[in-house]
Design an enzyme around this catalytic site. Structure first.
Site, PDB file in Angstrom:
ATOM      1  N   ASP A  18       2.397   3.409   2.803  1.00  0.00           N
ATOM      2  CA  ASP A  18       1.373   4.324   2.477  1.00  0.00           C
ATOM      3  C   ASP A  18       1.797   5.504   1.744  1.00  0.00           C
ATOM      4  O   ASP A  18       1.724   5.635   0.667  1.00  0.00           O
ATOM      5  CB  ASP A  18       0.316   4.714   3.725  1.00  0.00           C
ATOM      6  CG  ASP A  18      -1.084   5.131   3.330  1.00  0.00           C
ATOM      7  OD1 ASP A  18      -1.193   5.230   1.852  1.00  0.00           O
ATOM      8  OD2 ASP A  18      -1.733   5.495   4.314  1.00  0.00           O
ATOM      9  N   HIS A  49      -9.507   1.385   0.074  1.00  0.00           N
ATOM     10  CA  HIS A  49      -9.280   2.166   1.253  1.00  0.00           C
ATOM     11  C   HIS A  49     -10.742   2.147   1.907  1.00  0.00           C
ATOM     12  O   HIS A  49     -11.844   2.511   1.583  1.00  0.00           O
ATOM     13  CB  HIS A  49      -9.148   3.546   1.010  1.00  0.00           C
ATOM     14  CG  HIS A  49      -7.778   3.762   0.523  1.00  0.00           C
ATOM     15  ND1 HIS A  49      -7.098   3.460  -0.694  1.00  0.00           N
ATOM     16  CD2 HIS A  49      -6.817   4.726   1.347  1.00  0.00           C
ATOM     17  CE1 HIS A  49      -5.943   4.015  -0.415  1.00  0.00           C
ATOM     18  NE2 HIS A  49      -5.529   4.692   0.499  1.00  0.00           N
ATOM     19  N   GLN A  61      -9.563   9.141  -5.453  1.00  0.00           N
ATOM     20  CA  GLN A  61      -9.418   9.819  -4.193  1.00  0.00           C
ATOM     21  C   GLN A  61     -10.409  10.774  -3.537  1.00  0.00           C
ATOM     22  O   GLN A  61     -10.932  10.769  -2.315  1.00  0.00           O
ATOM     23  CB  GLN A  61      -8.062  10.802  -4.206  1.00  0.00           C
ATOM     24  CG  GLN A  61      -7.928  11.576  -2.944  1.00  0.00           C
ATOM     25  CD  GLN A  61      -7.459  11.063  -1.629  1.00  0.00           C
ATOM     26  OE1 GLN A  61      -6.156  10.281  -1.810  1.00  0.00           O
ATOM     27  NE2 GLN A  61      -8.132  10.870  -0.923  1.00  0.00           N
ATOM     28  N   HIS A  65       1.262   5.170  -2.232  1.00  0.00           N
ATOM     29  CA  HIS A  65       0.679   6.309  -3.348  1.00  0.00           C
ATOM     30  C   HIS A  65       1.984   6.977  -4.105  1.00  0.00           C
ATOM     31  O   HIS A  65       2.336   7.885  -3.222  1.00  0.00           O
ATOM     32  CB  HIS A  65      -0.079   7.271  -2.393  1.00  0.00           C
ATOM     33  CG  HIS A  65      -1.362   6.776  -2.027  1.00  0.00           C
ATOM     34  ND1 HIS A  65      -2.530   6.860  -2.414  1.00  0.00           N
ATOM     35  CD2 HIS A  65      -1.637   6.176  -1.057  1.00  0.00           C
ATOM     36  CE1 HIS A  65      -3.358   6.391  -1.695  1.00  0.00           C
ATOM     37  NE2 HIS A  65      -2.756   5.887  -0.701  1.00  0.00           N
ATOM     38  N   HIS A 121       0.873  -1.191  -0.056  1.00  0.00           N
ATOM     39  CA  HIS A 121      -0.103   0.088  -0.186  1.00  0.00           C
ATOM     40  C   HIS A 121       0.958   1.310   0.058  1.00  0.00           C
ATOM     41  O   HIS A 121       1.460   1.593   1.133  1.00  0.00           O
ATOM     42  CB  HIS A 121      -0.819  -0.062   1.269  1.00  0.00           C
ATOM     43  CG  HIS A 121      -1.927   1.093   1.254  1.00  0.00           C
ATOM     44  ND1 HIS A 121      -3.282   0.808   1.191  1.00  0.00           N
ATOM     45  CD2 HIS A 121      -1.861   2.630   1.273  1.00  0.00           C
ATOM     46  CE1 HIS A 121      -3.812   1.869   1.084  1.00  0.00           C
ATOM     47  NE2 HIS A 121      -2.969   3.001   1.293  1.00  0.00           N
ATOM     48  N   GLU A 179     -11.240   4.540   7.026  1.00  0.00           N
ATOM     49  CA  GLU A 179      -9.884   5.358   7.414  1.00  0.00           C
ATOM     50  C   GLU A 179     -10.389   6.584   8.038  1.00  0.00           C
ATOM     51  O   GLU A 179     -10.485   7.780   7.619  1.00  0.00           O
ATOM     52  CB  GLU A 179      -8.824   5.645   6.268  1.00  0.00           C
ATOM     53  CG  GLU A 179      -7.514   6.066   7.016  1.00  0.00           C
ATOM     54  CD  GLU A 179      -6.672   6.442   5.806  1.00  0.00           C
ATOM     55  OE1 GLU A 179      -7.065   6.505   4.543  1.00  0.00           O
ATOM     56  OE2 GLU A 179      -5.628   6.650   6.040  1.00  0.00           O
TER      57      GLU A 179
HETATM   58 ZN    ZN Z   1      -3.608   4.952   1.100  1.00  0.00          ZN
END
Ligand code: ZN
Length: 414
Positions: free
Chosen positions: A310, A211, A153, A58, A56, A214
């Site tokens: 992440d 996701h 996103q 980005h 995971h 979160e």
């Molecule tokens: Zn993430």
């Protein structure tokens, strides 16, 4: 090439690992007369383990912290705001994204990572970042297997046309379907988004990595929706839940109902403890919640639990250099897992478990006939790896040597 005098978990003594093409061709006890040749690596009794997988990250956000501004509150919501400003100001151009992402991937590889799953923000009508990372996926193939997760996103429905952009990204070659149900306008929209994303995954024969929850809100309950969809569609083993922060707030009665459903669905998890320790638990006063999913409970269920970095220097998290052993160390602490039951197999969280999430588990590991993707670590066993954060002395990716490193020498004066 061969790696000689290798210590391999689960095997007594030392071993010679013979590599041919992209495969581990042979495993023989050390001293069994295998001929040494140039290019061999003598592990001198150190641990050899499979290359790490970063489950995971980005990459399209990497190395952007502070531009256009710093995240002063440290919250996830301010980070998303800053990200919107960055996109609106045209700061995410293709060349810059490619350079930043390449640097981040190199940093991960220098810490022994050979397999990366990167989310890519596709809530952008131009799909600029997505196209840049498609290029990176090809470019780094010799030393890294990169999978791209189409990641909305700003939402599948919260962002105008988000559903169509997800489809376009899948058509253009995304490997995995992402999502973010807890940030859709309503709970119902979130549920609808999960159903849409599962439909998309089925249509494209893709896995899902979403996701999920979160947020510091015990009412955020999309993990159960993920489990129900997975079971209903018979997609066990193809679905990964990322973060699951809200699970850290669920009451015991709800957890007792939920956990068997996660097991039945065979969900994979990827937990990002450093990121969520930074982002979550703000504004509660004392005692500050940890804001991390109940890692040990999930692992005790036998589900594949991976740990990820992440963010790497972005509005969400200002640090992060791709050192997954550091992530592992923090995860085992926050999960109350410093006992032999977990420490003795600690590397599973960076190797076997994410490999299961990637669908690579049957081709991966230090066994004859598996992919020759391996590391020599300057340590003897898993516990020592967590304790000492050893150097990666050799990294081999699918038969190709990626790097060698000479251990630093310390000379004591007294
Ligand atoms: Zn993430």
């Amino acid at each position: 090439m061969q790696v000689t005098n290798a210590r391999i978990r689960g095997r007594d003594g030392l071993w010679t690992i013979g590599i041919e093409g992209d495969t581990i061709a042979s495993l023989t006890p050390a001293g069994d007369g295998a001929q040494a040749s140039q290019g061999d690596f003598d592990a001198e009794g150190r641990l050899v383990c499979p290359q790490f997988l970063e489950n995971h990250v980005h990459l399209d956000y990497a190395n952007t912290a502070g531009v256009p501004r710093v995240n002063d509150s440290g919250t996830l919501f301010e980070a998303i705001e800053i990200w919107g400003e960055r996109k609106a100001q045209g700061l995410q151009n293709r060349d810059q994204i490619l350079a930043n992402a390449r640097e981040a991937a190199r940093s991960l590889a220098s810490h022994g990572v050979g397999y990366i799953r990167s989310h890519v923000d596709v809530t952008d009508p131009e799909l600029t970042a997505f196209d840049a990372l498609l290029e990176l996926r090809e470019e780094i193939k010799p030393w890294c297997h990169l999978e791209l997760i189409a990641f909305p996103q700003n939402g599948v429905y919260a962002y105008p046309g988000g559903d169509k952009l997800m489809r376009t990204a899948m058509e253009r070659g995304a490997d995995v379907v992402g999502g973010i149900p807890h940030l859709e306008p309503t709970r119902e929209d979130g549920v609808r988004s999960v159903q849409y994303l599962f439909d998309l995954a089925e249509e494209f024969g893709a896995r899902l990595d979403i996701h999920c929850d979160e947020i510091d809100d015990e009412q955020s309950r999309f993990v159960e929706v993920m489990a129900a969809e997975t079971t209903k569609r018979g997609m066990q083993g193809r679905v990964t839940v990322a973060h699951a922060v809200a699970m850290g707030y669920y009451n015991p009665g709800y957890m007792a109902k939920l956990l068997p459903k996660l097991k039945e669905a065979g969900l994979g998890f990827v937990i990002n403890p450093k990121e969520n320790l930074q982002l979550q638990g703000r504004g509660f006063g004392q005692p500050v919640p940890r804001g991390v999913a109940p890692i040990r409970d999930l692992d005790d269920l036998g589900l594949p639990v991976a740990f990820g970095q992440d963010s790497m220097v972005d509005p969400w998290y200002p640090l992060g250099d791709g050192d997954l052993v550091d992530v592992l160390d923090v995860a085992l602490h926050v999960g109350h897992m410093l006992t032999p039951a977990y420490l003795d197999r600690a590397l599973d969280f960076l190797t076997l478990h994410p490999a299961t999430n990637f669908g690579l588990a049957d081709r991966y590991g230090i066994e004859e006939g598996r992919l020759a993707s391996l590391l020599v670590l300057d340590a003897a066993d898993d516990t020592a790896v967590v304790r000492t954060h050893p150097d990666v002395l050799l990294s081999v990716h699918e038969g190709r040597e990626v790097l060698r490193r000479v251990p630093a020498q310390t000379t004591w004066a007294l």
